[in-house]
Design a protein around this motif. Structure first.
Motif, PDB file in Angstrom:
ATOM      1  N   HIS A 101     -13.464 -31.479  24.091  1.00 52.79           N
ATOM      2  CA  HIS A 101     -12.234 -31.895  23.430  1.00 52.79           C
ATOM      3  C   HIS A 101     -12.501 -32.084  21.945  1.00 52.79           C
ATOM      4  O   HIS A 101     -13.447 -32.779  21.559  1.00 52.79           O
ATOM      5  CB  HIS A 101     -11.711 -33.205  24.035  1.00 52.79           C
ATOM      6  CG  HIS A 101     -10.324 -33.545  23.628  1.00 52.79           C
ATOM      7  ND1 HIS A 101      -9.874 -34.847  23.497  1.00 52.79           N
ATOM      8  CD2 HIS A 101      -9.262 -32.752  23.311  1.00 52.79           C
ATOM      9  CE1 HIS A 101      -8.608 -34.841  23.120  1.00 52.79           C
ATOM     10  NE2 HIS A 101      -8.212 -33.581  23.010  1.00 52.79           N
ATOM     11  N   ARG A 102     -11.661 -31.432  21.145  1.00 51.60           N
ATOM     12  CA  ARG A 102     -11.780 -31.498  19.682  1.00 51.60           C
ATOM     13  C   ARG A 102     -13.193 -31.152  19.216  1.00 51.60           C
ATOM     14  O   ARG A 102     -13.734 -31.766  18.303  1.00 51.60           O
ATOM     15  CB  ARG A 102     -11.369 -32.871  19.167  1.00 51.60           C
ATOM     16  CG  ARG A 102      -9.948 -33.300  19.546  1.00 51.60           C
ATOM     17  CD  ARG A 102      -9.544 -34.572  18.822  1.00 51.60           C
ATOM     18  NE  ARG A 102      -8.234 -35.041  19.269  1.00 51.60           N
ATOM     19  CZ  ARG A 102      -8.055 -36.118  20.044  1.00 51.60           C
ATOM     20  NH1 ARG A 102      -9.104 -36.841  20.444  1.00 51.60           N
ATOM     21  NH2 ARG A 102      -6.837 -36.491  20.402  1.00 51.60           N
ATOM     22  N   GLY A 103     -13.792 -30.171  19.859  1.00 51.72           N
ATOM     23  CA  GLY A 103     -15.107 -29.702  19.451  1.00 51.72           C
ATOM     24  C   GLY A 103     -16.267 -30.553  19.909  1.00 51.72           C
ATOM     25  O   GLY A 103     -17.412 -30.304  19.509  1.00 51.72           O
ATOM     26  N   MET A 104     -16.024 -31.540  20.780  1.00 50.69           N
ATOM     27  CA  MET A 104     -17.073 -32.430  21.275  1.00 50.69           C
ATOM     28  C   MET A 104     -17.094 -32.390  22.796  1.00 50.69           C
ATOM     29  O   MET A 104     -16.053 -32.216  23.434  1.00 50.69           O
ATOM     30  CB  MET A 104     -16.824 -33.869  20.811  1.00 50.69           C
ATOM     31  CG  MET A 104     -16.776 -34.046  19.305  1.00 50.69           C
ATOM     32  SD  MET A 104     -18.410 -33.920  18.547  1.00 50.69           S
ATOM     33  CE  MET A 104     -19.186 -35.420  19.182  1.00 50.69           C
ATOM     34  N   LEU A 105     -18.280 -32.599  23.383  1.00 56.59           N
ATOM     35  CA  LEU A 105     -18.386 -32.771  24.826  1.00 56.59           C
ATOM     36  C   LEU A 105     -18.201 -34.250  25.126  1.00 56.59           C
ATOM     37  O   LEU A 105     -19.025 -35.084  24.749  1.00 56.59           O
ATOM     38  CB  LEU A 105     -19.742 -32.264  25.322  1.00 56.59           C
ATOM     39  CG  LEU A 105     -19.905 -30.742  25.236  1.00 56.59           C
ATOM     40  CD1 LEU A 105     -21.347 -30.335  25.500  1.00 56.59           C
ATOM     41  CD2 LEU A 105     -18.957 -30.023  26.191  1.00 56.59           C
ATOM     42  N   VAL A 106     -17.073 -34.574  25.763  1.00 56.62           N
ATOM     43  CA  VAL A 106     -16.628 -35.972  25.856  1.00 56.62           C
ATOM     44  C   VAL A 106     -16.749 -36.565  27.253  1.00 56.62           C
ATOM     45  O   VAL A 106     -16.531 -37.761  27.441  1.00 56.62           O
ATOM     46  CB  VAL A 106     -15.170 -36.104  25.371  1.00 56.62           C
ATOM     47  CG1 VAL A 106     -15.056 -35.706  23.909  1.00 56.62           C
ATOM     48  CG2 VAL A 106     -14.223 -35.265  26.239  1.00 56.62           C
ATOM     49  N   GLY A 107     -17.049 -35.750  28.242  1.00 58.56           N
ATOM     50  CA  GLY A 107     -17.128 -36.267  29.595  1.00 58.56           C
ATOM     51  C   GLY A 107     -17.445 -35.162  30.569  1.00 58.56           C
ATOM     52  O   GLY A 107     -17.781 -34.039  30.185  1.00 58.56           O
ATOM     53  N   ARG A 108     -17.320 -35.491  31.842  1.00 61.38           N
ATOM     54  CA  ARG A 108     -17.591 -34.510  32.901  1.00 61.38           C
ATOM     55  C   ARG A 108     -16.816 -34.916  34.158  1.00 61.38           C
ATOM     56  O   ARG A 108     -16.494 -36.092  34.335  1.00 61.38           O
ATOM     57  CB  ARG A 108     -19.088 -34.401  33.164  1.00 61.38           C
ATOM     58  CG  ARG A 108     -19.764 -35.661  33.604  1.00 61.38           C
ATOM     59  CD  ARG A 108     -21.277 -35.567  33.424  1.00 61.38           C
ATOM     60  NE  ARG A 108     -21.671 -35.995  32.089  1.00 61.38           N
ATOM     61  CZ  ARG A 108     -22.798 -35.647  31.476  1.00 61.38           C
ATOM     62  NH1 ARG A 108     -23.645 -34.844  32.068  1.00 61.38           N
ATOM     63  NH2 ARG A 108     -23.084 -36.087  30.272  1.00 61.38           N
ATOM     64  N   ASP A 120      -8.485 -27.315  18.328  1.00 61.44           N
ATOM     65  CA  ASP A 120      -7.143 -27.804  18.619  1.00 61.44           C
ATOM     66  C   ASP A 120      -7.217 -29.074  19.468  1.00 61.44           C
ATOM     67  O   ASP A 120      -8.283 -29.649  19.665  1.00 61.44           O
ATOM     68  CB  ASP A 120      -6.296 -26.720  19.297  1.00 61.44           C
ATOM     69  CG  ASP A 120      -6.904 -26.238  20.614  1.00 61.44           C
ATOM     70  OD1 ASP A 120      -7.764 -26.959  21.174  1.00 61.44           O
ATOM     71  OD2 ASP A 120      -6.525 -25.164  21.105  1.00 61.44           O
ATOM     72  N   GLU A 121      -6.064 -29.521  19.977  1.00 64.31           N
ATOM     73  CA  GLU A 121      -5.996 -30.764  20.741  1.00 64.31           C
ATOM     74  C   GLU A 121      -6.191 -30.544  22.237  1.00 64.31           C
ATOM     75  O   GLU A 121      -6.130 -31.496  23.017  1.00 64.31           O
ATOM     76  CB  GLU A 121      -4.639 -31.440  20.497  1.00 64.31           C
ATOM     77  CG  GLU A 121      -4.446 -31.923  19.071  1.00 64.31           C
ATOM     78  CD  GLU A 121      -5.483 -32.979  18.693  1.00 64.31           C
ATOM     79  OE1 GLU A 121      -5.664 -33.940  19.465  1.00 64.31           O
ATOM     80  OE2 GLU A 121      -6.120 -32.829  17.637  1.00 64.31           O
ATOM     81  N   ARG A 122      -6.410 -29.317  22.642  1.00 68.67           N
ATOM     82  CA  ARG A 122      -6.518 -29.013  24.062  1.00 68.67           C
ATOM     83  C   ARG A 122      -7.884 -29.409  24.614  1.00 68.67           C
ATOM     84  O   ARG A 122      -8.911 -29.124  24.002  1.00 68.67           O
ATOM     85  CB  ARG A 122      -6.293 -27.516  24.285  1.00 68.67           C
ATOM     86  CG  ARG A 122      -6.390 -27.063  25.727  1.00 68.67           C
ATOM     87  CD  ARG A 122      -6.150 -25.583  25.874  1.00 68.67           C
ATOM     88  NE  ARG A 122      -4.827 -25.190  25.429  1.00 68.67           N
ATOM     89  CZ  ARG A 122      -4.286 -23.998  25.683  1.00 68.67           C
ATOM     90  NH1 ARG A 122      -4.966 -23.101  26.376  1.00 68.67           N
ATOM     91  NH2 ARG A 122      -3.083 -23.717  25.240  1.00 68.67           N
TER      92      ARG A 122
END
Length: 383
Positions: free
Chosen positions: A323-330, A274-276
């Protein structure tokens, strides 16, 4: 079987219930979550919630900081060593009861050498008579020589050490937490449906299948993901279960490692992400195997809480963002007074961090932590 990295990533996100909410909100959701994950790793640090809080908040709606224990204990969970110290579903208790006297790594003998047998009997009798109790509410039986594990000091109180021994033997269980510490009770009261249930297979066989389900993909290489099962890893059992079709063996292109997966894992269906945006705990099960995280997500994560400040690349208590199935930050944050402060924020190189999704995630987390405001900086790029 070869599993491409992007397919491994999608599978892990779905398997660990991080694609979208699949559990009901609140109390029912936490109980279903523990059954689904098999275990939730514990850590006492409570910066923006404990690791158990963060694991649950990333997957179940309608929760506040501390609800994991409130909703699970007593009756639905107990604590023991699985992947380190964990919350485990009550249904797992019979296996730990049978295993209890065969666990030298739990330092049982070291404690018994320091502790008079009579103290054990007296403490057990008192817990049986009084019901749920902490070590401080029980009779003080004096001092003992504490354990010293590479500089880590154990308890010097005989009553507290007796409770540790009884807990390891599964004669008492942790049934909650209180300001005075862990709350103990006997299994017949704390876990009435499971205290005397029979077991039909060896602990090793049961525990290996459980660990594979908990990990999703369990590397056959040594590492903390094999905690408490190191002898099982080097035994014949993993090959036997693959040969029997109970488990499957998987390769990921570019990696020399082989992974154990649940039978039929590629046929399991999971929803699209999802978008969460989700804030992950440092010991979230999707992060257990750092090498697998690098292969599947292209994300380099090390929990630096025990590193000296000068050796840290990011910070003390840093949580990944999914986010959206990806690790995008920390991010690195703390709750101070009435505000959730994000002290440091990084986005992955080549990724556009969605500020609206991040703000929504932080707003939800602030509510769960019981604070009213959020303050955060702009994201820096991970070098």
């Amino acid at each position: 079987m070869t599993l491409p990295a992007d397919e491994a990533r999608r599978y892990l996100v779905g398997h660990h219930a991080l694609a979208r909410p699949v559990f009901p909100p609140g109390c029912r959701g936490v109980r279903a979550l523990l059954k689904g994950l098999r275990c939730i790793q514990l850590d006492p640090l409570d910066v923006i919630g404990t690791n158990a809080d963060l694991v649950a908040l990333a997957r179940v709606d309608g929760l506040a900081r501390g609800d994991v224990y409130r909703h699970l204990m007593p009756g639905h969970a107990f604590e023991h060593f699985a992947k380190e110290r964990c919350l485990l579903p009550a249904s797992a208790f019979p296996h730990y009861r049978e295993r209890a006297l065969q666990a030298p790594m739990w330092r049982l003998q070291s404690r018994l050498e320091r502790l008079p047998e009579a103290v054990l009997h007296k403490v057990l009798e008192e817990v049986e008579a009084l019901g749920p109790a902490t070590s401080k509410t029980l009779t003080d039986h004096g001092a003992v020589v504490p354990l010293d594990w590479s500089g880590w000091k154990g308890t010097g109180r005989a009553t507290a050490m007796a409770l540790e021994v009884l807990w390891m033997r599964s004669q008492v269980v942790v049934c909650g937490r209180a300001p005075g510490g862990k709350v103990y009770d006997v299994p017949r009261r704390a876990l009435p449906r499971h205290a005397d249930a029979p077991v039909t297979q060896s602990f090793e066989r049961w525990a290996l299948v459980e660990r594979v389900e908990a990990a999703g993909l369990l590397s056959r290489a040594s590492g903390p993901h094999w905690s408490t099962l190191t002898d099982v890893r080097t035994s014949r059992l993993p090959d036997t279960l693959v040969e029997e079709g109970v488990l499957e063996e998987v390769a990921i292109p570019g990696s020399p490692r082989r992974y154990l997966a649940p039978r039929g894992f590629r046929e399991r269906e999971f929803p699209e992400p999802d978008e969460r945006m989700r804030i992950l705990g440092p010991l979230d099960p999707v992060l257990w195997d750092r090498e697998l995280v690098r292969r599947a997500f292209g994300f380099d994560y090390v929990w630096e809480v025990y590193k000296p400040p000068a050796q840290r690349r990011w910070g003390w208590y840093v949580c990944p963002l999914l986010h959206r199935g990806m690790l995008v930050g920390r991010l690195e944050g703390r709750v101070r007074e009435d505000t959730l402060h994000v002290d440091n924020l990084w986005r992955e190189k080549g990724v556009k961090l969605d500020d609206d999704a991040l703000d929504a995630a932080l707003a939800r987390h602030a509510v769960a932590c019981g604070v009213e405001r959020v303050r955060r900086p702009r994201a820096r790029v991970t070098s």
